[in-house]
Design a protein around this motif. Sequence first.
Motif, mmCIF file in Angstrom:
data_model
loop_
_atom_site.group_PDB
_atom_site.id
_atom_site.type_symbol
_atom_site.label_atom_id
_atom_site.label_comp_id
_atom_site.label_asym_id
_atom_site.label_seq_id
_atom_site.Cartn_x
_atom_site.Cartn_y
_atom_site.Cartn_z
ATOM 1 N N GLY A 11 48.632 138.378 54.695
ATOM 2 C CA GLY A 11 47.383 139.114 54.498
ATOM 3 C C GLY A 11 46.184 138.337 54.996
ATOM 4 N N PRO A 12 44.992 138.930 54.821
ATOM 5 C CA PRO A 12 43.783 138.254 55.314
ATOM 6 C C PRO A 12 43.651 136.868 54.705
ATOM 7 N N ILE A 13 43.289 135.911 55.546
ATOM 8 C CA ILE A 13 43.331 134.516 55.095
ATOM 9 C C ILE A 13 42.409 134.266 53.898
ATOM 10 N N ALA A 14 41.286 134.955 53.875
ATOM 11 C CA ALA A 14 40.319 134.700 52.808
ATOM 12 C C ALA A 14 40.829 135.192 51.445
ATOM 13 N N ASN A 15 41.836 136.070 51.451
ATOM 14 C CA ASN A 15 42.332 136.610 50.165
ATOM 15 C C ASN A 15 43.630 135.955 49.711
ATOM 16 N N ARG A 16 44.193 135.109 50.574
ATOM 17 C CA ARG A 16 45.570 134.661 50.303
ATOM 18 C C ARG A 16 45.714 133.892 48.997
ATOM 19 N N TRP A 17 44.809 132.982 48.751
ATOM 20 C CA TRP A 17 44.959 132.135 47.566
ATOM 21 C C TRP A 17 44.812 132.973 46.298
ATOM 22 N N THR A 18 43.831 133.845 46.295
ATOM 23 C CA THR A 18 43.636 134.700 45.115
ATOM 24 C C THR A 18 44.867 135.584 44.911
ATOM 25 N N LYS A 19 45.338 136.150 45.991
ATOM 26 C CA LYS A 19 46.498 137.034 45.890
ATOM 27 C C LYS A 19 47.713 136.247 45.386
ATOM 28 N N HIS A 20 47.870 135.061 45.923
ATOM 29 C CA HIS A 20 49.012 134.232 45.530
ATOM 30 C C HIS A 20 48.956 133.926 44.035
ATOM 31 N N LYS A 21 47.778 133.564 43.573
ATOM 32 C CA LYS A 21 47.645 133.252 42.137
ATOM 33 C C LYS A 21 47.967 134.483 41.295
ATOM 34 N N ASN A 22 47.604 135.649 41.818
ATOM 35 C CA ASN A 22 47.909 136.878 41.077
ATOM 36 C C ASN A 22 49.402 137.182 41.072
ATOM 37 N N ASP A 23 50.068 136.767 42.142
ATOM 38 C CA ASP A 23 51.476 137.151 42.300
ATOM 39 C C ASP A 23 52.463 136.201 41.625
ATOM 40 N N ILE A 24 52.104 134.921 41.485
ATOM 41 C CA ILE A 24 53.121 133.970 41.017
ATOM 42 C C ILE A 24 53.277 134.031 39.491
ATOM 43 N N ASN A 25 54.391 133.447 39.041
ATOM 44 C CA ASN A 25 54.669 133.435 37.604
ATOM 45 C C ASN A 25 53.751 132.465 36.885
ATOM 46 N N VAL A 26 53.430 132.796 35.654
ATOM 47 C CA VAL A 26 52.654 131.850 34.848
ATOM 48 C C VAL A 26 53.392 131.594 33.532
ATOM 49 N N VAL A 27 53.069 130.471 32.935
ATOM 50 C CA VAL A 27 53.699 130.106 31.660
ATOM 51 C C VAL A 27 52.673 130.362 30.560
ATOM 52 N N ASN A 28 53.058 131.057 29.524
ATOM 53 C CA ASN A 28 52.043 131.361 28.513
ATOM 54 C C ASN A 28 51.688 130.104 27.718
ATOM 55 N N PRO A 29 50.472 130.068 27.151
ATOM 56 C CA PRO A 29 49.985 128.820 26.549
ATOM 57 C C PRO A 29 50.943 128.239 25.507
ATOM 58 N N ALA A 30 51.557 129.079 24.676
ATOM 59 C CA ALA A 30 52.445 128.546 23.637
ATOM 60 C C ALA A 30 53.680 127.904 24.263
ATOM 61 N N ASN A 31 54.153 128.489 25.357
ATOM 62 C CA ASN A 31 55.350 127.934 25.995
ATOM 63 C C ASN A 31 55.083 126.640 26.753
ATOM 64 N N LYS A 32 53.838 126.431 27.146
ATOM 65 C CA LYS A 32 53.541 125.179 27.869
ATOM 66 C C LYS A 32 53.864 123.975 26.977
ATOM 67 N N ARG A 33 53.738 124.161 25.680
ATOM 68 C CA ARG A 33 54.042 123.052 24.754
ATOM 69 C C ARG A 33 55.511 122.635 24.810
ATOM 70 N N LEU A 34 56.349 123.523 25.345
ATOM 71 C CA LEU A 34 57.793 123.234 25.401
ATOM 72 C C LEU A 34 58.188 122.528 26.693
ATOM 73 N N ILE A 35 57.204 122.260 27.518
ATOM 74 C CA ILE A 35 57.536 121.770 28.858
ATOM 75 C C ILE A 35 56.948 120.394 29.127
ATOM 76 N N ASP A 36 57.795 119.510 29.645
ATOM 77 C CA ASP A 36 57.352 118.148 30.001
ATOM 78 C C ASP A 36 57.219 118.037 31.518
ATOM 79 N N VAL A 37 56.163 117.368 31.941
ATOM 80 C CA VAL A 37 55.981 117.118 33.374
ATOM 81 C C VAL A 37 55.732 115.626 33.578
ATOM 82 N N ILE A 38 56.476 115.045 34.508
ATOM 83 C CA ILE A 38 56.237 113.644 34.881
ATOM 84 C C ILE A 38 55.285 113.630 36.067
ATOM 85 N N VAL A 39 54.237 112.827 35.981
ATOM 86 C CA VAL A 39 53.344 112.635 37.131
ATOM 87 C C VAL A 39 53.399 111.152 37.502
#
Length: 671
Positions: A11-39
Motif C-alpha cells: 500500500g501507499p508508503i505513508a500509510n504502511r506503518w499505521t496499517k501494519h500496527k492495525n493489522d498485527i497481533n497485540v498482547v493484552n495488558p494482563a497477559n503481558k505480565r505472563l511474558i518474559d523478554v530478554i534484552v
Amino acid sequence: MAVLDSKSPKGPIANRWTKHKNDINVVNPANKRLIDVIVVGTGLAGGAASASLAEMGYNVKAFCYQDSPRRAHSIAAQGGINAAKNYQNDGDSTYRLFYDTVKGGDYRARESNVYRLAEVSTNIIDQCVAQGVPFARDYGGLLDNRSFGGVLVSRTFYAKGQTGQQLLLGAYSAMNRQINKGKIQMFNRHEMMDLVKVDGKARGIITRNLHTGEISRHSAHAVVIATGGYGNVYFLSTNAMGSNVTAAWKIHKKGAFFANPCYTQIHPTCIPRSGDHQSKLTLMSESLRNDGRIWVPGRKDHVEAIRSGKMKPVEIPEEDRDYYLERRYPAFGNLVPRDVASRAAKERCDAGYGVNSTGEAVYLDYSSAIERYGKTEANINGLDSSDTELVTKLGKKVIEAKYGNLFQMYEKITDENPYETPMMIYPAVHYTMGGIWVDYNLMTTIEGCYAAGEANFSDHGANRLGASALMQGLADGYFVLPYTIGDFLAAEIRTGEIPNDTPEFLEAENDVRKQIDFFVNNKGTKSVDHFHKRLGKVMWDKVGMSRNITGLEEAIREIKEIREEFWREVKVPGDADGLNPELEKAGRVADFLELGELFAKDALHRNESCGGHFREESVEVGGPQDGEALREDVNFRYVAAWEYKGEPSDAVLHKEPLEFNDIELKQRSYK
Ligand SMILES: Cc1cc2nc3c(=O)[nH]c(=O)nc-3n(C[C@H](O)[C@H](O)[C@H](O)COP(=O)(O)OP(=O)(O)OC[C@H]3O[C@@H](n4cnc5c(N)ncnc54)[C@H](O)[C@@H]3O)c2cc1C
C-alpha cells in the motif's frame, strides 16, 4: 517461513506503518505480565527497548557487560540526532528525511523501513524532551538544529558535543524507573556467550558473570539482541574498546542470517593515527564540518616543508591551499556524506599531500568561521568589524560555545590548540551498517529472536548519514520493537514460564564452558591482541576504504591463516573463575576472526561500488562523474544475507531484492 520474507506491508508508503500496527497481533495488558523478554545490550537501542517493554507490562531481563547501562558505547555519540521536525522551516518533511536516508545509503536500504524511521523520528525528540534530555536551544528558547553531511536542511538536534550521553541518561532513567518497580531485572557485568533455541525458537541465553566467572542460564519467551556494531574487527576504530560482535555472531551461528557485513562506515573526521602502538582512535564529531573547511596544501614543496617542521599550516597562503571538497563537490562542499569525504581525503593523501609524518592527515580549519562569526558578533554589538584582533576574539567565543568540549578534547590528545592552528584529521572506522538481517518487525531469521540498533543491518543501506544512528536505535527501541514484538508474543500467552534446565540449555552451557576451558588451558605463545592487531591490519589494508579483487582474495586467505594460528597459539593468562579481561577478549576476537572472513567474502562478491563499499573495479569513466563510485543496480540491487554453514567460506548467500517505488534510483551526485 519462506527464506527472507521481509514482511514489508503493501500500500501507499505513508500509510504502511499505521496499517501494519492495525493489522498485527497485540498482547493484552494482563497477559503481558505472563511474558518474559530478554534484552541483551542496554545502549540506546536496548535501553529504550527494555524501558518501553517493561513500561508496557512485560517482564524484562536486561544484560550488559559494563557496570552500568550508563556506560554503553552510545555514550560516545557527540554530534546529534536527526528528526524531521522542520523547526527551521527550511523545507524538511518525513518524505525528505526518507529520501535523504535512502539516497545517502546509495539505494541499498528497504524503503518501508526507512519511511517508518523518518515517520517516528519526530516522536523520539518529544519522548526525550519529556525525559528531560537537555537539547540545545536557540535564542528564543526553542530546540535548536544544526546541519550534518549529505543533506540540504538543518534537522540535527544536539546537546553540545554530548548528545549520546544525554540521550542515554534519558533512556537509563526510564529503565531505572522499571528496575525500581521490579519489572526490569538488570544484569550488569554479564556477557552473553550463546543463544539457546528450543523447538526452533529463541528461548534464552547463556551468560558469564565478568566479576565471578559464573556461567548461568536465563530463559524467556523472546530474545532481543541490541549489542551494537562490529567496527572493532579492524582493531583500531572509534568504537568503545569493548564493542564486539559476539552476541550477533552467536545468533548467526544458530540460524540468524548476517546481512551486508562489508558495509562499514569510515568516518572522515578522526584524529590521525600516531604510530603502531595505539589501541583506540578518536572521533572529532561530524558537526565540526559545519564550520570547518577541509584542505591540504596545493604544492608538494609546502607539504615537505610542513612535514619537516619548516613551515606551519597558517603560513600557507590562501591561493596555495586546496579545499578539495569545495573544489570537487561545489553543491555540498565540506558537507558531502562521510563516504565521499573519506575517499576524497584518502585520494589526496595517496597522491602525496598528507600533512603529518605518516602522510595520512588533512586539515580541518576554523579560521574562516572564526572570522565570519566574529564579524557578525561585532555588528550585533555595534563594535568595529574591521578590527581583526577583536573579530578573532569574538569569533573564537562563538566557536567555543558551539564546539568547546570537542576542541578541548583535541588539544588534550594532540597538544595543539585548534583555535590557533588547523586540526589534523584522517578517516577511521566508525560504524557498521551491516548486521543481523531483520524483517519489518525487527525479527531475525530465528523465530522469537529480534535485533535492534546498530546490531541489525538497519535502515542505512550502504552508508549512514550523520546523526541517523541514534535516531534508528531509539526508533527501534522506543517506537518499533515494543509494537512489533507483540505479533510474535501474542501466541505465547499460554506457554508458561520457560524452564532453563532442559537439554538445549544444558548443551549450550556445556559448549560455553568448553570454549572457556580451552582458552585458559591452551598455553600458547601469543597474546590475544597479537592476533587482533594482525586481523585489523589485513582488514584495513585490504578490506578498508578501497577494495579490489586481489586484495580481497588475499584477505580471505590471510584471515583464515590468522584464525588457524589463533586456535593453536593463543595464550590467555589467568583463570576462568574471576575477573579476566584477556579471557573476555579471547572470546570476542575468536568471533571477529570468523566475521572478518565473511566480511571480506561479502565485499568480494559485491562487485559494485555503493556507499561505504568502494570497489576499485567499479568507477565511472569519463563524463561529469569521472572517477566517482559506480553503483550497479541491475546486478546488485539486493540485501546480501548470509546463512551460516560451518566455516565462513561455506556461508550461503540469500538475496532480498530491493524495490524502489517511492524514490527514483539515481546516480548519487553531490557535485
Ligand atoms: C565516537 C562516536 C560518535 C558517534 N556520534 C554519533 C552521533 O553524533 N549521532 C549518531 O546518530 N550516531 C553517532 N554514533 C553512532 C552511535 O553512537 C551508535 O551507532 C549507537 O550509539 C549504537 O547504539 P546501540 O544501542 O545499538 O549499541 P551500543 O551503544 O554499542 O550498546 C551495546 C550494548 O550491548 C552490550 N553488549 C555488547 N555485547 C554484549 C554481550 N555479548 N553480552 C552482553 N551485553 C553486550 C553493551 O554492554 C552495551 O550495553 C557515534 C559513534 C561513535 C563511535
